[in-house]
Design an enzyme around this catalytic site. Structure first.
Site, PDB file in Angstrom:
ATOM      1  CG  HIS A 101      -3.448  -3.735   3.877  1.00 33.35           C
ATOM      2  ND1 HIS A 101      -2.269  -3.284   4.427  1.00 33.35           N
ATOM      3  CD2 HIS A 101      -3.960  -2.687   3.180  1.00 33.35           C
ATOM      4  CE1 HIS A 101      -2.081  -2.018   4.099  1.00 33.35           C
ATOM      5  NE2 HIS A 101      -3.091  -1.631   3.339  1.00 33.35           N
ATOM      6  CB  CYS A 123      -0.979  -0.045   1.168  1.00 33.39           C
ATOM      7  SG  CYS A 123      -2.443   0.995   0.929  1.00 33.39           S
TER       8      CYS A 123
END
EC number: 6.3.5.13
Length: 236
Positions: free
Chosen positions: A192, A94
């Site tokens: 994630h 991310c």
């Protein structure tokens, strides 16, 4: 792997660990141990220099201001760039993924300089991507179908020297039908989960890169069942 153990460097968890990305470190340690490969993990705070002798470097997710600060400190330090030049493995998630590129969007959408370790550029997309993501990984990486969770408003464009990590089957990813990017031993993703917990095959890819060869097989039946259950719930 430069010695008899894999040195894992977890970069700036005080800035880049919003979504439990420490799990990626734990999975690498565990899957190496199951194969009898010793590991050494260095947890590196943002006021400490980045050692250039690591084997695997991990960057997690973070909010806008911590992301900008992390990029500035990594640029000024230079240790991660030197490690990549020496063949180290880097895995960014991310915000960590965006930092690896040439630039990313700041708090007001302004371009912020990244590390330039991946030929990508990131900015703000039109919609926020929140939810499950799944994709088919580039065949040459030999990693099974991936599953993860994304929460970002980034849109990432790949340059000619980066390749897509996976083709999106469900979710947003980069915003162009693909998810993540890689070049050499540097790989980034919006997933994630943590990503390596949900995708042990991806963890093994990083370990293979680090040791420079094949890994001893281990029993993955339990992890495979959990992964298939998650994929079935997302893809039907």
């Amino acid at each position: 792997m430069s010695s008899d153990r894999i040195k894992i460097v977890w970069i700036y968890p005080d800035l880049l660990s919003t979504y439990g990305d420490q799990g990626n470190t734990i999975v690498l340690e565990r899957r190496a141990a199951l194969r009898g490969i010793p590991t050494e993990t260095v947890t590196l705070r943002s006021d400490e220099p980045v050692p250039a002798d690591g084997d695997i470097y991990l960057l997690g997710g973070g909010e806008d201001r911590p992301q900008i600060l992390a990029a500035q400190r990594l640029l000024g330090d230079g240790g991660l760039a030197r490690a990549v030049q020496s063949g180290a493995v880097v895995f960014g998630v991310c915000a960590g993924y965006q930092i690896l590129g040439h630039e990313f969007g700041g708090e007001e959408g302004q371009p912020v300089r990244g590390l330039g370790l991946l030929d990508i550029r990131s900015g703000r997309g039109e919609q926020r991507a929140v939810g499950e993501i799944a994709g088919d990984v580039a065949a040459e990486l030999n990693v099974p179908r991936i599953t993860g969770f994304e929460n970002h408003q980034g849109a990432t464009q790949l340059g000619p020297n980066a390749r897509p990590f996976a083709k999106v089957l469900h979710g947003i990813g980069n915003g162009d039908g693909f998810e993540g990017a890689y070049a050499g031993h540097v790989l980034g993703t919006y997933m994630h989960g943590p990503a390596l917990v949900r995708n042990p095959g991806l963890a093994d890819l990083l370990l293979r890169w680090a040791v420079g060869g094949d890994l001893q097989p281990i029993d993955d039946s339990w992890a495979g069942r959990l992964r298939e259950e998650r994929l079935a719930a997302v893809l039907g």
